[in-house]
Each structure stands twice: as C-alpha cells, then as structure tokens.
Design a protein around this motif. Structure first.
Motif, PDB file in Angstrom:
ATOM      1  N   ARG A 130       0.737  -1.271   0.015  1.00  0.00           N
ATOM      2  CA  ARG A 130      -0.006   0.093   0.300  1.00  0.00           C
ATOM      3  C   ARG A 130       0.761   1.135  -0.032  1.00  0.00           C
ATOM      4  O   ARG A 130       0.656   2.284  -0.770  1.00  0.00           O
ATOM      5  N   ASN A 131       1.923   1.182   0.873  1.00  0.00           N
ATOM      6  CA  ASN A 131       2.875   2.410   0.803  1.00  0.00           C
ATOM      7  C   ASN A 131       3.473   2.844  -0.556  1.00  0.00           C
ATOM      8  O   ASN A 131       3.351   3.803  -0.943  1.00  0.00           O
ATOM      9  N   ARG A 132       3.782   1.573  -1.403  1.00  0.00           N
ATOM     10  CA  ARG A 132       4.472   2.067  -2.483  1.00  0.00           C
ATOM     11  C   ARG A 132       3.537   2.017  -3.543  1.00  0.00           C
ATOM     12  O   ARG A 132       3.602   2.144  -4.626  1.00  0.00           O
ATOM     13  N   GLU A 133       2.003   1.597  -3.352  1.00  0.00           N
ATOM     14  CA  GLU A 133       1.035   1.799  -4.158  1.00  0.00           C
ATOM     15  C   GLU A 133       1.489   0.521  -5.519  1.00  0.00           C
ATOM     16  O   GLU A 133       1.381   1.290  -6.858  1.00  0.00           O
ATOM     17  N   THR A 134       1.910  -0.512  -5.109  1.00  0.00           N
ATOM     18  CA  THR A 134       2.635  -1.372  -5.971  1.00  0.00           C
ATOM     19  C   THR A 134       2.078  -2.857  -5.520  1.00  0.00           C
ATOM     20  O   THR A 134       1.853  -3.164  -4.641  1.00  0.00           O
ATOM     21  N   LEU A 135       1.684  -3.485  -6.923  1.00  0.00           N
ATOM     22  CA  LEU A 135       1.200  -4.976  -7.082  1.00  0.00           C
ATOM     23  C   LEU A 135       2.357  -5.655  -7.622  1.00  0.00           C
ATOM     24  O   LEU A 135       2.887  -5.193  -8.822  1.00  0.00           O
ATOM     25  N   PHE A 136       2.849  -6.634  -7.072  1.00  0.00           N
ATOM     26  CA  PHE A 136       3.993  -7.297  -7.459  1.00  0.00           C
ATOM     27  C   PHE A 136       3.753  -8.767  -7.652  1.00  0.00           C
ATOM     28  O   PHE A 136       3.158  -9.421  -6.737  1.00  0.00           O
ATOM     29  N   LEU A 137       3.621  -9.390  -8.669  1.00  0.00           N
ATOM     30  CA  LEU A 137       3.435 -10.612  -9.344  1.00  0.00           C
ATOM     31  C   LEU A 137       4.416 -11.395  -9.642  1.00  0.00           C
ATOM     32  O   LEU A 137       5.633 -10.978 -10.037  1.00  0.00           O
ATOM     33  N   ALA A 138       4.766 -12.600  -9.031  1.00  0.00           N
ATOM     34  CA  ALA A 138       6.115 -13.403  -9.423  1.00  0.00           C
ATOM     35  C   ALA A 138       5.829 -14.965  -9.476  1.00  0.00           C
ATOM     36  O   ALA A 138       4.486 -15.631  -9.171  1.00  0.00           O
ATOM     37  N   ARG A 139       6.462 -15.412 -10.651  1.00  0.00           N
ATOM     38  CA  ARG A 139       6.337 -16.777 -11.001  1.00  0.00           C
ATOM     39  C   ARG A 139       7.876 -17.638 -10.692  1.00  0.00           C
ATOM     40  O   ARG A 139       8.731 -17.153 -11.323  1.00  0.00           O
ATOM     41  N   ASP A 140       7.995 -19.029 -10.229  1.00  0.00           N
ATOM     42  CA  ASP A 140       9.123 -19.674 -10.014  1.00  0.00           C
ATOM     43  C   ASP A 140       9.862 -19.798 -11.616  1.00  0.00           C
ATOM     44  O   ASP A 140       9.345 -19.620 -12.452  1.00  0.00           O
ATOM     45  N   ARG A 141      10.974 -20.439 -11.357  1.00  0.00           N
ATOM     46  CA  ARG A 141      12.120 -20.219 -12.510  1.00  0.00           C
ATOM     47  C   ARG A 141      11.589 -21.282 -13.351  1.00  0.00           C
ATOM     48  O   ARG A 141      11.983 -21.018 -14.584  1.00  0.00           O
ATOM     49  N   LEU A 142      11.161 -22.288 -13.142  1.00  0.00           N
ATOM     50  CA  LEU A 142      10.616 -23.393 -13.978  1.00  0.00           C
ATOM     51  C   LEU A 142       9.261 -23.416 -14.244  1.00  0.00           C
ATOM     52  O   LEU A 142       8.737 -24.480 -14.662  1.00  0.00           O
ATOM     53  N   ALA A 143       8.439 -22.459 -13.804  1.00  0.00           N
ATOM     54  CA  ALA A 143       7.132 -22.270 -13.914  1.00  0.00           C
ATOM     55  C   ALA A 143       6.384 -23.699 -13.437  1.00  0.00           C
ATOM     56  O   ALA A 143       5.379 -24.061 -14.171  1.00  0.00           O
TER      57      ALA A 143
END
Length: 647
Positions: A130-143
């Motif tokens: 919320r403080n950075r107003e940022t949504l961060f999505l991540a997926r592992d190295r081999l999916a």
C-alpha cells in the motif's frame, strides 16, 4: 498448495466488487478446499483458497506484515524458508506465524523485487504494498506453479492461478487468439506467454510483473535464466557423488510437511530414484502410489512393485482399465484451454489414488529434461552428427528432395529409412527439433487449416517460439540447445501444466525434486557426454543410482505414461471421434478443412494410417470449444464441481 486470484485498478481506486472477487476465488475451490480469504480495499482485491500443508493453525492467507501495509496471496512452497527466517529476524522483522508465506512479506520489505532471487521453491504469488502503491506478481524459475493475468481495456488487471478465475470475473473477452491455435496444433499446448484468449497471458517462468497505480503499462521482467556452460570437468566418480548429495538435499527439503506425504512410483528411473532417496531420509516407510493398466503394453506395475518391495514402502496400487476414456470433457474443463497430452488421463488417475492416502506427493517430473532422458535427444544427436558433415546449403535441397520422394526407403542404411529423418536432415538443427516434437507437422497443419485461418495468422508459425528461445540459449552444443528448448516449452507448457491441473483437481500437492533450480543449474555445468552417451540417456543419473536401484530398472527401455489412443479410435471411441471431428462445432469456426478432417478419421479407422495423436489433438480442441468457450460464465463453481465429479 493453493489458488490465488485478484483484481487491481491500474488507473485509480475504483471500488472492487467483493462478490465478483469471491466468485473468482471460489472458481478455484478445488485448489484449496481447507480455507478461503479475501483482502479488499479501494482499487485492490486479493483472493486465496488454501490447501493446508505447513503451519496448519496460523498460516491463513491473505497474510500481512506487522502494520498490514503489505499483503500477499501465495501458491506453492518456499523450501528454504527456515534458512531465511533468521536473516530476516536479524534485520528487525517480526514473525507471527511459522509459515513460508510470511517469509515472502518480509523478504519483499527487505529486498524488494529481488526477493525472488532468494527463494528456492515452486511459487506463484501476488503482493500488494500500500505504501508503494505497487502490485508485484512473481512466478518460479521453471514455472511449476501457474499464473495468468489480463489487462482489460478499462485498466483493470485480473490475475489468477487458473484461467477459469479470470473467466469468472465476467469481463474477459472470450476471443480466441488464432496464433495460439497454431501453437496448439503444432505442440499440443499453447506456449508461454500466450493463452488461448487474446486478452490473457501467462507470466513466463522466472519472471516478475510490477504494476504501480497510475502507471498502467508494465512488462514482465526476467530474473532467472539457465546457462549451459558445460565447463565442469569433474570426474565421473565425483559427479556421481555430487549428484547424490544434491538430489538428497532437494528431496529432504521437499519432505517438510505437517500432513501425510508420499511419492508417485511408476517404476521408471526418475520416480524410483526419488523413492530410493526418500527411503534413506525417512524414519518410517515411504508412502508410494502407482497405477496399473490392464493392457500389458502400457503396464509398468511390476517394476513399481520391485522398488516398493526393495524399500519396503507402504505401496498403494490400483488397476485402471485400458478403456478409461471418459475423462475427455472433464479434462477440457480442468485445463481451461486446449491441451492434448493424453497422458493427462493416467496422471489424473494416479493423483486421484494418491489423494486417498497423502496430501503431498513427490514426483520424478523434470528428470528427462534435466538429465537428458528423452529418446528424441539421442535421435537428434545422431542427425546432428550427419548435419555437421555438410553445409546447410547442400543438405536442404538434397534431403528435402529425398524427404518428398521417398516415403519409405528400404534400400538405405537403417538410420536413413525414415521419411522424418530425410526431412530432418534438410533442416537447421532448431527446425529439425521443432519438426520432431510437433504433433501435426507443418505440411499437416497446412492441409488442416483453411485459407481463412491462414489469413488470420498472417504467416505466423509455432516454429517461431523455438526460434525465439534458441536465440537466447547462449550455447552451440546440440544437446544443451534442445534441453534449453524443452525447459522453456515442453516442460512448462506440457509437463508442469498437466501435473498442476491433475493434482489440484484432487487437492493434492505435488513437489518436484528433480526441478530444484540449484540442481538444474549444476547439471547445466556438466558436459553433455555425462547426460547422453551413445544410446544411453540419463547416463550420469543411472550411474549414480547403480547402488540403489536394480539394473532392470535403470537400463530397461523407457515406456512412458501412455494410453492406447489408436485402438480407442478404431474401437470404443470410433463413433465419438467421428462425431466430434466431423461435427458442427469445429465446422462453425471456419478454420478447419473438412475434407482433411474426414481423411484423418477415415484413414485411421480403416487402419491405413495411425493418426491417433492428431485426432486426439482435434478431439480435445472440440471439447475445449464445448466445455469452456461455450460455457456460461455465471456459475464457475458448478463448472469446477462438474470437473471434480467422481468418474
């Protein structure tokens, strides 16, 4: 193992409809039947379905940092989370749970987007700061774990573990991407990052996506790739010892669980190696699960029993009828987009069996790609030696002609008798490998598709996927190149997709010790001669396991996890395949040449040709059209319930 979903307003703070978010979340109930949770604030909504594995009492999600300014929903496992906790405590972070999920929150606070570099595991997560107003999505190295997203025209971003959660929102257009159709009929799956729908994308393996409120344009960022250096000159003895250590460590990390745990056991090298090492790390008998087929040509049960007896496992086996073909519509609903690997049927059944006894199962998936086990690797290397003997400018016209003129060349040396070999000799290495793994090869796709469809794809070929990855492979070693291609395409789009959906349909977590990224990276430093030597694939793995596994397990011919499609389509599925392939639903698309479809059916059912794989691919596309594209989006829970119904 869980399911995640969410809605993010990239342009502002528009209210999130809680009922819509709940509908998206509940569409993935099968991924996490134990608990559900939502986080909603202006412009942001996160949803989570939980399958409880670690920290059963306090690991609920969404999970927050100390002041609740950071929130995460997470699918997967961070296997090294216990190592990261002391480091984060030393930085002043306070933990309120014993879960690996909370490590993600504090790792983000400590290291930002670089936190993913510290994680060892299989994961897909969404984090809101919320403080950075940022949504961060991540997926592992081999999916290993999936993550889909779509940016709608109004600036709303949707994401979820499965496409069905995006469809449940109601605003995602169900427009099929013709380029995805071309990829599907070549490969049997839609390759990353494309999906079957124009608006939706898969987050590629080893990538993150960072979105900041008010900045709607964002592109996935790669944080990991595999480099085949092949420069490790250790001896065979040293390599065997190191491999044993690395496999044991990978398996030990994946045995951390607060619920019943076991392993799949097919009787092949990979699953047998996993079980053998598990037995040495376990205080009690290992739970193992396998399925037997009533058709001897597809049955490996005796080999699984050999390993089970040797290591005195609690072995569970069930007989599956060779005519177990009633899952066609079920699979179409589970996978959400066209998917043509028929081994999804036995995979579904072994997951169904395993869930009766355990909640977590270790598998041998990834072994062929990591260790060099596919038969096609050996054939490709044989062709490569011949290709290197003359320039491409000579090979292409010479062998291209032979490939066209000699459908059967009994006069030639054995390795030249196949039409496919002649055709492969006339191609570049990457073109030849793509041709060898294609279900419907280029000439067949040309006949399958109408002029209208070819205009829509405007010259695009699924081969472009392979060319793109080959351009990034940074190797000229023939084996390393095709291993890299498989790691970016087949492993992700086929194997991991198959196992994730089949296991999650039964709320079963499957862990993948042979895809541990430090192990994969180390194997990429070893010369190719330690992976494929002569006619023997998985050379190093087999040598390392000789003291643990019997010779007839290590060195018997590979069987695979197959079903008798050819017989089905001439027997019990004869009318069904004819009605589906030649029926009105496919014809309504205007994309398929009806005369060629009729040829495929007639030639196969008469016994003139074996078109079982192409016909299965067409059959599953038709099932997708009926069960997903034409399905009403108003009741996703009913869709999932139908997909889960006992068969």
């Amino acid at each position: 193992m869980c399911g995640i979903t969410g809605i993010f307003d990239t342009r502002g703070r528009r209210d999130i409809d809680r009922a819509v978010l709940m509908r998206m979340n509940e569409s993935q109930h099968h991924r996490g039947p134990d608990e559900s949770g939502l986080h909603v604030e202006p412009g942001v909504g996160l949803g989570h379905r939980r399958l409880s594995i670690i920290d059963l009492s306090t690991g609920q999600q969404p999970l927050y940092n100390e002041d609740q300014s950071v929130c995460v929903v997470f699918n997967g496992e961070i296997y090294n989370y216990q190592e990261l906790i002391p480091e984060l405590l030393a930085l002043g972070h306070v933990f309120h749970t014993r879960s690996d999920t909370e490590v993600i929150v504090h790792a983000w606070e400590a290291w930002g987007g670089d936190c993913v570099q510290r994680f060892r595991g299989m994961f897909a997560f969404a984090l809101w700061d919320r403080n950075r107003e940022t949504l961060f999505l991540a997926r592992d190295r081999l999916a290993v774990k999936p993550l889909y997203y779509a940016l709608l025209p109004d600036g709303i971003l949707l994401f979820g573990s499965e496409l069905k959660s995006l469809l449940a929102h109601g605003a995602l257009a169900r427009d099929i991407d013709p380029l995805a159709v071309e990829e599907y009929f070549a490969l049997g799956y839609v390759a990353e990052p494309r999906t079957i729908f124009r608006q939706a994308r898969k987050l590629p393996p080893g990538h993150t996506l960072t979105l900041r409120r008010g900045i709607p344009v964002a592109h996935p960022k790669e944080y990991w790739d595999l480099r085949f250096s092949l420069d490790n000159q250790c001896s065979m003895e040293a390599a065997c010892a190191q491999l044993d250590d690395k496999l044991s460590e990978s398996i030990r990390l994946r045995m951390i669980s607060e619920v019943p745990l076991g392993a799949f056991l097919s009787g092949g090298v990979d699953s047998s190696a996993v079980v053998a090492l598990m037995a040495g790390l376990s205080a009690g008998p290992v739970n193992t699960c396998s399925i037997a087929f009533d058709d001897p040509a597809f049955n490996e049960a005796e080999f699984a029993q050999t390993i089970a007896s040797r290591y005195q496992t609690n072995h569970h086996s069930e007989l599956v009828a060779s005519d177990d073909f009633d899952l066609i519509d079920t699979l179409a609903r589970l996978y959400d987009e066209p998917y043509a690997d028929s081994s999804a049927i036995p995979t579904y059944r072994v997951c169904q069996l395993a869930r009766k006894h355990v909640t977590v199962a270790l598998s041998g998936d990834g072994g062929d790609e990591t260790f060099g086990g596919y038969r096609r690797y050996r054939l490709h290397l044989m062709e490569e030696r011949l290709r290197s003997a003359m320039p491409h400018s000579v090979r292409r016209p010479l062998f291209g002609l032979l490939g066209r003129v000699y459908p059967k060349a009994d006069w030639a040396p054995r390795m030249f008798r196949a039409k496919t070999t002649f055709q492969g000799m006339g191609r570049t290495s990457v073109e030849a490998y793509f041709h060898s793994v294609s279900i419907l090869r280029g000439p067949m796709r040309s006949e399958l598709f109408t002029d209208r469809f070819r205009r829509e794809i405007d010259g695009y070929s699924a081969e472009d996927v392979f060319r793109y990855h080959a351009g990034r492979a940074d190797t000229d070693d023939p084996l390393a190149m095709i291993q890299y291609l498989d790691l970016k395409t087949y492993l992700v789009g086929d194997i991991n997709t198959k196992v994730d959906r089949a296991s999650m349909a039964h709320s079963l977590e499957v862990r993948e010790p042979l895809m541990d990224h430090p192990l994969v990276e180390w194997m990429a430093t070893l010369p190719s001669s330690l992976k494929v030597r002569g006619r023997e694939g998985k050379f190093l793995l087999k040598k390392a396991m000789e003291l643990r596994l019997p010779q007839d397990i290590l060195y018997r011919p590979k069987m695979g996890f197959a079903v008798p499609l050819a017989r089905w389509f001439r027997g019990p599925l004869r009318e069904r395949v004819r009605q589906a392939v030649l029926g009105p639903r496919l014809a309504a698309t205007g994309w398929f040449n009806q005369d060629y479809l009729r040829h495929l059916v007639d030639a196969h059912q008469s016994g003139a040709s074996d078109y079982s794989s192409p016909l299965w691919t067409v059959l599953m596309f038709e099932a997708f059209l009926r069960n997903v594209l034409d399905a009403q989006p108003t009741d996703p829970v009913a869709m999932v319930a139908a997909a889960q119904a006992p068969r």
